[in-house]
Structures are given as structure tokens and as C-alpha cells.
Design a protein around this motif. Structure first.
Motif, PDB file in Angstrom:
ATOM      1  N   LEU A 179      37.299   9.139  -8.127  1.00  9.55           N
ATOM      2  CA  LEU A 179      36.382   9.002  -6.980  1.00  9.55           C
ATOM      3  C   LEU A 179      37.069   9.460  -5.682  1.00  9.55           C
ATOM      4  CD1 LEU A 179      33.620   7.867  -5.941  1.00  9.55           C
ATOM      5  CD2 LEU A 179      34.833   5.745  -5.467  1.00  9.55           C
ATOM      6  N   SER A 194      28.711   5.731  -4.415  1.00 12.12           N
ATOM      7  CA  SER A 194      29.736   4.681  -4.603  1.00 12.12           C
ATOM      8  C   SER A 194      29.442   3.544  -3.635  1.00 12.12           C
ATOM      9  CB  SER A 194      31.125   5.249  -4.334  1.00 12.12           C
ATOM     10  OG  SER A 194      31.132   5.936  -3.088  1.00 12.12           O
ATOM     11  N   CYS A 246      29.504   0.453  -3.600  1.00  9.72           N
ATOM     12  CA  CYS A 246      30.387  -0.717  -3.420  1.00  9.72           C
ATOM     13  C   CYS A 246      31.750  -0.292  -2.908  1.00  9.72           C
ATOM     14  CB  CYS A 246      30.516  -1.488  -4.723  1.00  9.72           C
ATOM     15  SG  CYS A 246      31.478  -0.621  -5.975  1.00  9.72           S
ATOM     16  N   GLY A 247      31.939   1.001  -2.675  1.00  7.36           N
ATOM     17  CA  GLY A 247      33.203   1.468  -2.124  1.00  7.36           C
ATOM     18  C   GLY A 247      34.362   1.393  -3.105  1.00  7.36           C
ATOM     19  N   GLY A 248      34.070   1.433  -4.402  1.00  7.01           N
ATOM     20  CA  GLY A 248      35.153   1.480  -5.392  1.00  7.01           C
ATOM     21  C   GLY A 248      35.538   0.129  -5.953  1.00  7.01           C
ATOM     22  N   ALA A 267      33.923  -1.522  -8.258  1.00  5.35           N
ATOM     23  CA  ALA A 267      33.353  -1.674  -9.616  1.00  5.35           C
ATOM     24  C   ALA A 267      32.244  -2.712  -9.654  1.00  5.35           C
ATOM     25  CB  ALA A 267      34.443  -2.016 -10.632  1.00  5.35           C
ATOM     26  N   THR A 268      31.428  -2.756  -8.594  1.00  5.24           N
ATOM     27  CA  THR A 268      30.305  -3.708  -8.626  1.00  5.24           C
ATOM     28  C   THR A 268      28.946  -3.008  -8.532  1.00  5.24           C
ATOM     29  OG1 THR A 268      30.537  -4.058  -6.253  1.00  5.24           O
ATOM     30  CG2 THR A 268      31.598  -5.666  -7.677  1.00  5.24           C
ATOM     31  N   CYS A 269      28.912  -1.711  -8.174  1.00  9.23           N
ATOM     32  CA  CYS A 269      27.596  -1.055  -8.065  1.00  9.23           C
ATOM     33  C   CYS A 269      27.251  -0.234  -9.307  1.00  9.23           C
ATOM     34  CB  CYS A 269      27.515  -0.176  -6.817  1.00  9.23           C
ATOM     35  SG  CYS A 269      28.494   1.335  -6.894  1.00  9.23           S
ATOM     36  N   GLY A 270      28.247   0.262 -10.000  1.00 12.99           N
ATOM     37  CA  GLY A 270      28.015   1.051 -11.216  1.00 12.99           C
ATOM     38  C   GLY A 270      27.422   2.426 -10.948  1.00 12.99           C
ATOM     39  N   LEU A 271      27.440   2.874  -9.688  1.00 13.49           N
ATOM     40  CA  LEU A 271      26.775   4.138  -9.356  1.00 13.49           C
ATOM     41  C   LEU A 271      27.675   5.370  -9.531  1.00 13.49           C
ATOM     42  CD1 LEU A 271      24.886   3.100  -6.075  1.00 13.49           C
ATOM     43  CD2 LEU A 271      23.884   3.550  -8.309  1.00 13.49           C
ATOM     44  N   CYS A 272      28.980   5.151  -9.675  1.00 17.09           N
ATOM     45  CA  CYS A 272      29.910   6.283  -9.562  1.00 17.09           C
ATOM     46  C   CYS A 272      30.255   6.903 -10.908  1.00 17.09           C
ATOM     47  CB  CYS A 272      31.180   5.816  -8.851  1.00 17.09           C
ATOM     48  SG  CYS A 272      32.093   4.598  -9.824  1.00 17.09           S
ATOM     49  N   LEU A 331      33.406   4.947 -14.954  1.00 19.80           N
ATOM     50  CA  LEU A 331      33.237   4.787 -13.504  1.00 19.80           C
ATOM     51  C   LEU A 331      34.362   5.569 -12.844  1.00 19.80           C
ATOM     52  CD1 LEU A 331      32.433   0.954 -13.124  1.00 19.80           C
ATOM     53  CD2 LEU A 331      30.840   2.877 -13.269  1.00 19.80           C
ATOM     54  N   CYS A 361      35.520   5.354  -9.967  1.00 20.88           N
ATOM     55  CA  CYS A 361      36.410   4.532  -9.136  1.00 20.88           C
ATOM     56  C   CYS A 361      37.439   3.792  -9.986  1.00 20.88           C
ATOM     57  CB  CYS A 361      35.622   3.534  -8.284  1.00 20.88           C
ATOM     58  SG  CYS A 361      34.818   2.218  -9.215  1.00 20.88           S
TER      59      CYS A 361
HETATM   60  S1  FES Z   1      32.030   2.809  -6.600  1.00 19.03           S
HETATM   61 FE1  FES Z   1      30.812   1.133  -7.173  1.00 19.03          FE
HETATM   62  S2  FES Z   1      31.271   0.943  -9.269  1.00 19.03           S
HETATM   63 FE2  FES Z   1      32.499   2.588  -8.670  1.00 19.03          FE
END
Ligand code: FES
Ligand SMILES: Cc1cc2nc3c(=O)[nH]c(=O)nc-3n(C[C@H](O)[C@H](O)[C@H](O)COP(=O)(O)OP(=O)(O)OC[C@H]3O[C@@H](n4cnc5c(N)ncnc54)[C@H](O)[C@@H]3O)c2cc1C
Length: 361
Positions: A53, A65, A67-69, A71-76, A106, A108
Motif C-alpha cells: 500500500l 484505504s 482505515c489508513g492501513g 486492517a479494519t476497512c478491507g478496501l485495499c 490486503l 496494507c
Molecule cells: S487500508 Fe484498510 S484494510 Fe488495508
């Protein structure tokens, strides 16, 4: 001590240090040059081990991203086609066994410590970093503000109504997602609706620290939650709180298209003080008989003198809705609200493949 003993001890120490270096390198990543290959076309040399990322963003490829890395949004998510490590426990909630087997990770959580190949959707090459300046901050309710930025560099931004941007909060460098709330035709300014979250890093900064004239960086646009313009299905929009943002943008676009489809917009709030832009949507209703705005209060106060719909938005949706086989839906708000509304839409036969949503998790 005999010189030969001293030399032996020194050699022993050197061997031990080399072994420790090798062990550290395999644990934390190499310091030698590695290559991250993106979509078999772009090769990025890496001198310091970092996450995919971060490496991508340093090379102006911006992956969602929110959640900024952390690992809480799962978007990356990216697909690692060569050099994938085992799935980390932090990735498991977002990546099923089939995807994991196919190399989905992910970005990130993917540390590039060896030559690695990844694939990302071509559309992500369209996301850029923008310098923006706060042009206006306006109270819409006690906890929601309209945030209007002037585009500084580049001077214009294109997005599809429904998509979102990521703010990089100065000082803390936290990254948070906010949906475009304005008219996509206006390219030199962008608007967002930001709801204050108690002790929230980004929203406290936006609500309480930012002043007109302040600078910030945003990236985007992101997301596959956007108006399907090619469709001729009737539309159901559902939102709560700041979830009104992308729906407002979608409605601006439908207005410009002369509201070619029947649109019903359900907006859920607790009390009257949580309602906003009511006049704007009432006016739209007067202009286009095809459009219906249905605000509903779940806990109206006596002093609200509320004559409109009452109850949870799911109940209002359920009792005011008939067969939705020929419709499509756009939902935006908290994960709980979205989950509950999708159940109601399913009950009314709205096809799952025509249900689009952004969850403000
Ligand atoms: S940036 Fe949110 S899970 Fe990776
Ligand atoms: C695709 C997408 C689009 C989004 N669009 C918008 C938008 O248009 N407008 C908007 O206001 N927000 C939007 N969000 C939410 C936004 O990205 C932030 O998560 C939110 O503003 C909180 O950020 P914060 O830094 O202030 O809080 P944080 O510092 O991240 O969180 C502080 C605490 O509050 C909790 N928390 C975080 N978010 C919420 C919440 N929404 N409700 C209750 N508790 C919460 C956290 O778990 C934590 O305990 C969107 C999110 C996504 C994923």
C-alpha cells in the motif's frame, strides 16, 4: 590473552552478527533491491521493505484505504500473483478461503520483502492526489457540517456521483473516506458532509480545528458505488445521517438528466434536529413528480410537531414499498442500517445484483 584466542573470538562475533542480520532480513524484509511488479507492466524498485500500500502510494498509485492501513476497512485488496505470504489473521475477516487461494491480500498487510508481482484494477490508475483548500465550513445540523474545498492542484477533479475521496488529515496523517456530496459538474470545488464522531481523529479535526484557507491533501475518486446511468430501472435510495452525501450527488445528476426514472428517497433520522437539506429535496419533489422524498423520524419529540412518517427506516420502507422486482437500490449509512434495509429490499424482491451500497464503517 593469546592473540589467536582474541582473533577467534572476533571471528565468532562477526559470524554471529552475520547470522543475526540474515535472520532479521528474512523476518523484517530485505534491505537489498527488490522489485514490485504491477499488472505485469510497471516495475517499482524497492530498497527498503515496506507495505505494498505504501509503496504504491509513494509511486502515485492510490489504492482505497479508508482505515489508513489498520486492517479494519478491507478496501485495499490486491491480487498477489507472485511472492504472496500466508494470509495474516488481520486479513482473515476480509478474505475468504477461495480468494486467499487465488492470492488476494490486503495491500496494507502485504510487506514487500522479496520480488513480488501484484494485479490491481485498471480503474485505480485514475485515482490521484489533490491539494485542496478549505473554502467553506457550514453547520447543517448540530453534528453534521458541509465541507467545501477549492481544488488547488490539480485545479479540477472528476468523479462519478456516489464515489468517495480519502482525506489525509494533516499532522496525524490519518486517512479517512468521505463521499462526494456535491454536483459532479462542478469540477473546481468539491463538497462533503462530515458527521462529528465522539473523539474521532478526523472529524474532530474537521469540525473543531480546520479554518477556511487551510490546506489539505485528498486522494480519489474511489468506489463502485455510483449511479448506473445506463439503467432504466426505478430507483430506491436509502440513507441515514451523513449517508445523505453520495445520494445528494446522485440526485443532482438525475436532476440534470431530467429525472428520467421514478426515484423514491427514504431518509432515516431520530428527531427533527437530525434532518437537513429538507427544503432542497422538497423543491426537487415539486420540480419532478417522478421524485419522492420520504424523511422518517424514529424518535420524534413532542415539540417536533412531526406530521411525516415515523418509525425505523426499515419499517417505513417495508410498509411503503410494493414489489421491487424492476427496481435498483442505492444505500448509504451505518453497516447495521444497510444490512437491515437489504433484508427488507430482498423481501420485496429487489434483485441482489441491483443493490448498491457504501457502508460508512
Ligand atoms: S487500508 Fe484498510 S484494510 Fe488495508
Ligand atoms: C466508503 C466510505 C465513505 C464514507 N463517507 C463518509 C461521509 O460522507 N461522511 C461521514 O461523516 N463519514 C463517512 N465515512 C466514515 C469516515 O470515513 C470515518 O470513519 C468517520 O468520519 C470517523 O472518522 P474519525 O477519524 O473521526 O473517527 P476515528 O478516530 O476513526 O474513530 C473514533 C471512534 O469512533 C468509532 N467510530 C468511527 N466511525 C464511527 C461512526 N461513523 N459512528 C460511530 N462511531 C464511529 C471508532 O470505532 C472509534 O472507536 C465513510 C466511510 C467509508 C468507508
Amino acid at each position: 590473552m593469546e592473540p589467536i584466542i582474541v582473533i577467534s573470538i572476533l571471528i565468532g562475533i562477526l559470524v554471529l552478527m552475520s547470522l543475526l542480520l540474515v535472520a532479521a532480513e528474512s523476518a523484517f524484509g530485505s534491505t537489498g533491491e527488490k522489485v514490485l511488479t504491477v499488472n505485469d507492466s510497471l516495475q517499482i524498485p524497492i530498497n527498503e521493505s515496506d507495505t505494498a500500500l505504501n509503496i504504491l502510494s509513494k509511486n502515485q498509485i492510490y489504492i482505497p484505504s479508508a482505515c489508513g492501513g489498520k486492517a479494519t476497512c478491507g478496501l485495499c485488496k490486491v491480487k498477489v500473483t507472485d511472492g504472496a505470504f500466508d494470509l495474516k489473521p488481520t486479513e482473515e475477516p476480509f478474505i475468504g478461503p477461495k480468494d486467499a487461494e487465488a492470492g488476494v491480500r490486503l495491500s496494507c498487510q502485504t510487506r514487500v520483502a522479496q520480488d513480488t508481482k501484484i494485479e490491481i484494477p485498471q480503474s485505480l490508475f485514475g485515482a490521484k492526489e489533490y491539494d485542496v483548500e478549505l473554502a467553506a465550513l457550514e453547520d447543517l445540523t448540530y453534528d453534521i457540517k458541509l465541507v467545501r474545498f477549492k481544488m488547488v492542484n490539480p485545479k479540477t477533479l472528476d468523479f462519478h456521483p456516489g464515489q468517495y475521496a480519502q482525506f489525509i488529515i494533516p499532522g496525524v496523517e490519518a486517512v479517512r473516506a468521505y463521499s462526494f456530496a456535491g454536483d459532479a459538474k462542478v469540477k473546481d470545488h468539491v463538497e462533503f458532509l462530515v458527521r462529528l464522531v465522539n473523539k474521532g481523529v478526523a472529524t474532530t479535526y474537521i469540525h473543531e480545528v480546520m479554518q477556511p484557507g487551510d490546506k489539505m491533501k485528498i486522494t480519489g475518486p474511489y468506489g463502485d458505488f455510483y449511479l448506473r446511468e445506463e439503467s432504466d430501472r426505478d430507483i430506491v435510495c436509502i440513507a441515514g445521517g451523513s449517508g445523505k452525501a453520495p445520494i445528494r450527488s446522485i440526485l443532482y445528476r438525475l436532476r440534470d438528466l431530467n429525472m428520467p426514472r421514478k426515484v423514491r428517497y427514504f431518509f432515516g433520522a431520530k428527531t427533527k434536529k437530525d434532518l437537513y437539506y429538507t427544503e432542497e429535496f422538497d423543491d426537487l419533489q415539486k420540480e419532478f413528480p417522478n421524485f419522492e422524498y420520504i424523511p422518517a423520524l424514529s424518535e420524534p419529540l413532542p415539540e417536533d410537531n412531526w406530521q411525516g412518517e415515523t418509525g425505523l427506516i426499515t419499517d417505513v420502507l417495508d410498509r411503503m414499498t410494493g414489489d421491487l422486482t424492476g427496481s435498483e437500490a442505492y444505500l448509504c449509512g451505518s453497516p447495521g442500517m444497510i444490512h437491515a434495509c437489504i433484508k427488507v429490499l430482498n423481501k420485496h424482491e429487489l434483485p441482489r445484483e441491483h443493490t448498491y451500497y457504501d457502508s460508512f464503517a
